[in-house]
Design an enzyme around this catalytic site. Structure first.
Site, PDB file in Angstrom:
ATOM      1  N   PRO A 327       7.964-125.240  45.021  1.00 52.98           N
ATOM      2  CA  PRO A 327       7.422-126.520  45.512  1.00 52.98           C
ATOM      3  C   PRO A 327       7.477-126.595  47.033  1.00 52.98           C
ATOM      4  O   PRO A 327       8.472-126.226  47.652  1.00 52.98           O
ATOM      5  CB  PRO A 327       8.358-127.555  44.870  1.00 52.98           C
ATOM      6  CG  PRO A 327       9.660-126.823  44.703  1.00 52.98           C
ATOM      7  CD  PRO A 327       9.288-125.391  44.406  1.00 52.98           C
ATOM      8  N   ARG A 329       4.572-128.898  48.959  1.00 52.92           N
ATOM      9  CA  ARG A 329       3.949-130.210  49.062  1.00 52.92           C
ATOM     10  C   ARG A 329       4.736-131.269  48.287  1.00 52.92           C
ATOM     11  O   ARG A 329       4.892-132.401  48.747  1.00 52.92           O
ATOM     12  CB  ARG A 329       2.527-130.107  48.508  1.00 52.92           C
ATOM     13  CG  ARG A 329       1.711-131.383  48.586  1.00 52.92           C
ATOM     14  CD  ARG A 329       0.533-131.347  47.615  1.00 52.92           C
ATOM     15  NE  ARG A 329      -0.165-130.094  47.602  1.00 52.92           N
ATOM     16  CZ  ARG A 329      -1.303-129.847  48.234  1.00 52.92           C
ATOM     17  NH1 ARG A 329      -1.867-130.801  48.936  1.00 52.92           N
ATOM     18  NH2 ARG A 329      -1.887-128.677  48.152  1.00 52.92           N
ATOM     19  N   ARG A 370      -7.414-131.378  56.922  1.00 52.02           N
ATOM     20  CA  ARG A 370      -7.637-131.220  55.483  1.00 52.02           C
ATOM     21  C   ARG A 370      -8.858-131.995  54.976  1.00 52.02           C
ATOM     22  O   ARG A 370      -9.531-131.560  54.046  1.00 52.02           O
ATOM     23  CB  ARG A 370      -6.388-131.631  54.698  1.00 52.02           C
ATOM     24  CG  ARG A 370      -5.200-130.718  54.939  1.00 52.02           C
ATOM     25  CD  ARG A 370      -4.030-131.071  54.020  1.00 52.02           C
ATOM     26  NE  ARG A 370      -4.317-130.701  52.642  1.00 52.02           N
ATOM     27  CZ  ARG A 370      -4.614-131.563  51.688  1.00 52.02           C
ATOM     28  NH1 ARG A 370      -4.703-132.870  51.960  1.00 52.02           N
ATOM     29  NH2 ARG A 370      -4.861-131.147  50.456  1.00 52.02           N
ATOM     30  N   TYR A 374     -11.191-129.518  53.186  1.00 52.37           N
ATOM     31  CA  TYR A 374     -11.210-129.584  51.730  1.00 52.37           C
ATOM     32  C   TYR A 374     -11.925-130.809  51.174  1.00 52.37           C
ATOM     33  O   TYR A 374     -12.041-130.950  49.959  1.00 52.37           O
ATOM     34  CB  TYR A 374      -9.780-129.649  51.166  1.00 52.37           C
ATOM     35  CG  TYR A 374      -8.838-128.553  51.560  1.00 52.37           C
ATOM     36  CD1 TYR A 374      -9.242-127.225  51.594  1.00 52.37           C
ATOM     37  CD2 TYR A 374      -7.522-128.847  51.862  1.00 52.37           C
ATOM     38  CE1 TYR A 374      -8.350-126.227  51.935  1.00 52.37           C
ATOM     39  CE2 TYR A 374      -6.620-127.852  52.199  1.00 52.37           C
ATOM     40  CZ  TYR A 374      -7.042-126.541  52.244  1.00 52.37           C
ATOM     41  OH  TYR A 374      -6.154-125.560  52.575  1.00 52.37           O
ATOM     42  N   CYS A 401     -14.949-133.992  69.147  1.00 52.51           N
ATOM     43  CA  CYS A 401     -16.403-133.859  69.242  1.00 52.51           C
ATOM     44  C   CYS A 401     -16.939-133.143  68.006  1.00 52.51           C
ATOM     45  O   CYS A 401     -17.424-132.011  68.072  1.00 52.51           O
ATOM     46  CB  CYS A 401     -16.772-133.106  70.514  1.00 52.51           C
ATOM     47  SG  CYS A 401     -16.359-134.002  72.014  1.00 52.51           S
TER      48      CYS A 401
END
Length: 473
Positions: A327, A329, A370, A374, A401
């Site tokens: 583990p 996250r 992210r 994703y 930008c």
């Protein structure tokens, strides 16, 4: 992917809110599953770890990652104790490897060490963090799909507990370096078991068409076993490893992976007389980023996976090996959030008479890529006050930008939000600081730990001078 390089109008979900986003009864309310357990509002302001976030922003500036130390430790302890308990009840054991790739710094490595967890590293840099804090080498696992000779040498010199081999070239490299050093390298083989968890294609890691591991279906896995066993003076095969993806909310995928790994485990014992001690089922346990997500507890995951392993061991006719999980996250993700200051609020007209509210903050894809990478979903809330205004649908964007520079795709925020307000985005502990960058030469934020009413910097804010120091004139 919903973020699009050609601009937000090309993104999926153009128009109204996504179906999963409910209209809030109270725009100031905190959803407990998104936040560290200590998070609460006091006099309308966000307080975490006994620290007022407005005061923290004034002292350390924004943007800033804020991590609740006790929350991190409690989540680590839950995997150490609650996840492991069902395996112990069945006569088995569990090693919990914190996945350093999620977020690693020296202080976090010390917390992991204090809580009795192992540490999974996948580069020479992550190994250097372990070395700096004196993390016991036997509790370190060296990962990575293309480990250099220097990284393998460093791992063997430090005495890591195991090296996860990912290719035939790497097996040969490990063997050659181990022979030169006069040591026997403890090796696990990463097996691609053909299980694809329900996740984004960029973070699904067990289907066949990807860069990791030895394919079980093609016979690569058995040839890898033979290659390691052919070098007894240089390598010891200690176990098998798999990883089926990320942001997984149930144990169904692990059931198929465990069954296939255990069949290979039994085959190795029968054909080669090698009873392997370890079976690593990887990590990928999900967290709540939005109200849509309902993650399982460590105890529930442990109970489900222990039952699976016990059943599959019985079916394969083998004793239960020592199980490892990774583990990352699930420990650090919800322990951490990011503080921003609002700079502009802009309304734009869309087709069909619709309008979009853009809230620009002082960070963006440099501290959280992210969403652009994703299409990841996040939530956010105001920090500095409790609003009496109604909810208004907004898109929180950064200052870079890039049209895809989106932090939170859709969220209901107070209709009276204005420049100078503070926002907090929860669930940013995993991969946000780890994937951070210096796009537009914007320095990376600090990491501030809170505990018992105190706040301290554990990773300092990067400066423009830090960035320029790399230039060679």
């Amino acid at each position: 992917m919903r973020a699009h390089e050609a601009g937000a109008l090309h993104a999926d979900g153009y128009g109204g809110p996504p179906q999963w986003l409910p209209y809030p009864g109270d725009v100031n309310a905190l959803l407990p599953q998104l936040w560290p357990v200590s998070a609460r509002r006091e006099n309308g302001r966000l307080n975490v770890g006994g620290v007022d976030m407005v005061a923290l922003a004034q002292e350390f500036g924004t943007p800033a990652y804020v991590i609740d130390e006790l929350d991190f430790r409690q989540r680590a302890a839950a995997f150490r104790d609650d996840f492991s308990a069902p395996f112990k009840a069945r006569g088995g054991g569990v090693d919990v490897y914190y996945a350093g790739k999620a977020f690693l710094c020296t202080q976090v490595a010390r917390w992991v060490m204090d809580e009795g967890l192992m540490l999974d590293v996948c580069s020479g840099g992550e190994l250097a963090v372990a070395q700096r804090v004196g993390f016991p080498g036997e509790r370190v696992e060296m990962h990575g799909n293309n480990k250099s000779a220097a990284e393998i040498e460093a791992a063997l010199a430090y005495g890591v507990g195991r090296i996860v081999a990912d290719s035939f070239d790497e097996i040969a490299r490990i063997a050659a370096i181990a022979r030169d050093r006069g040591v026997v390298a403890p090796v696990m083989l990463r097996i691609t078991v053909g299980v694809e968890a329900h996740t984004h294609e960029y973070i699904a890691t067990a289907h066949e068409d990807q860069k990791f591991g030895f394919s079980l279906n093609s016979g690569q896995a058995e040839r890898a076993v033979q290659a390691v066993l052919a070098e007894p003076d240089a390598m010891q095969l200690v176990g098998l490893h798999s990883h089926i993806g990320s942001q997984i909310f149930d144990v169904a995928g692990f059931e198929v992976a465990a069954a296939r790994l255990l069949r290979l485990h039994a085959h190795i014992a029968e054909r080669y007389g090698q009873v392997l001690e370890h079976l690593d089922l990887g990590g990928g346990f999900g967290i709540a980023y939005t109200s849509e997500n309902t993650p399982a507890t460590a105890a529930d995951l442990g109970a489900g996976m222990a039952a699976i392993v016990e059943r599959e061991c019985a079916a394969a006719g083998v004793a239960m090996p020592r199980i490892s999980i990774e583990p990352g996250r699930a420990i650090v993700g919800s322990s951490t959030f990011t503080l921003y200051e609002v700079g502009t609020v802009k309304e734009v007209d869309l087709d069909g008479g619709m309008r979009r509210r853009y809230v620009s903050v002082d960070g963006g894809m440099s501290d959280n890529v992210r969403t652009a990478l994703y299409g990841a979903d996040y939530s956010c809330t105001t920090v500095n006050r409790e609003s009496q205004a109604g909810p208004a649908l907004a898109r929180v964007v950064g200052k870079h930008c890039e049209s895809g520079d989106i932090v939170v795709m859709d969220e209901y925020l107070p209709a009276d939000l204005h420049p100078g307000d503070l926002l907090a985005v929860p669930g940013t502990g995993a991969y946000c600081r780890a994937l951070s960058n210096q796009y537009n030469h914007i320095p990376r934020p600090p990491v501030v730990a809170v505990r018992d009413g105190n706040a301290r910097v554990i990773v300092r804010r990067e400066s423009v001078e830090d960035i320029l120091a790399l230039d060679v004139d």
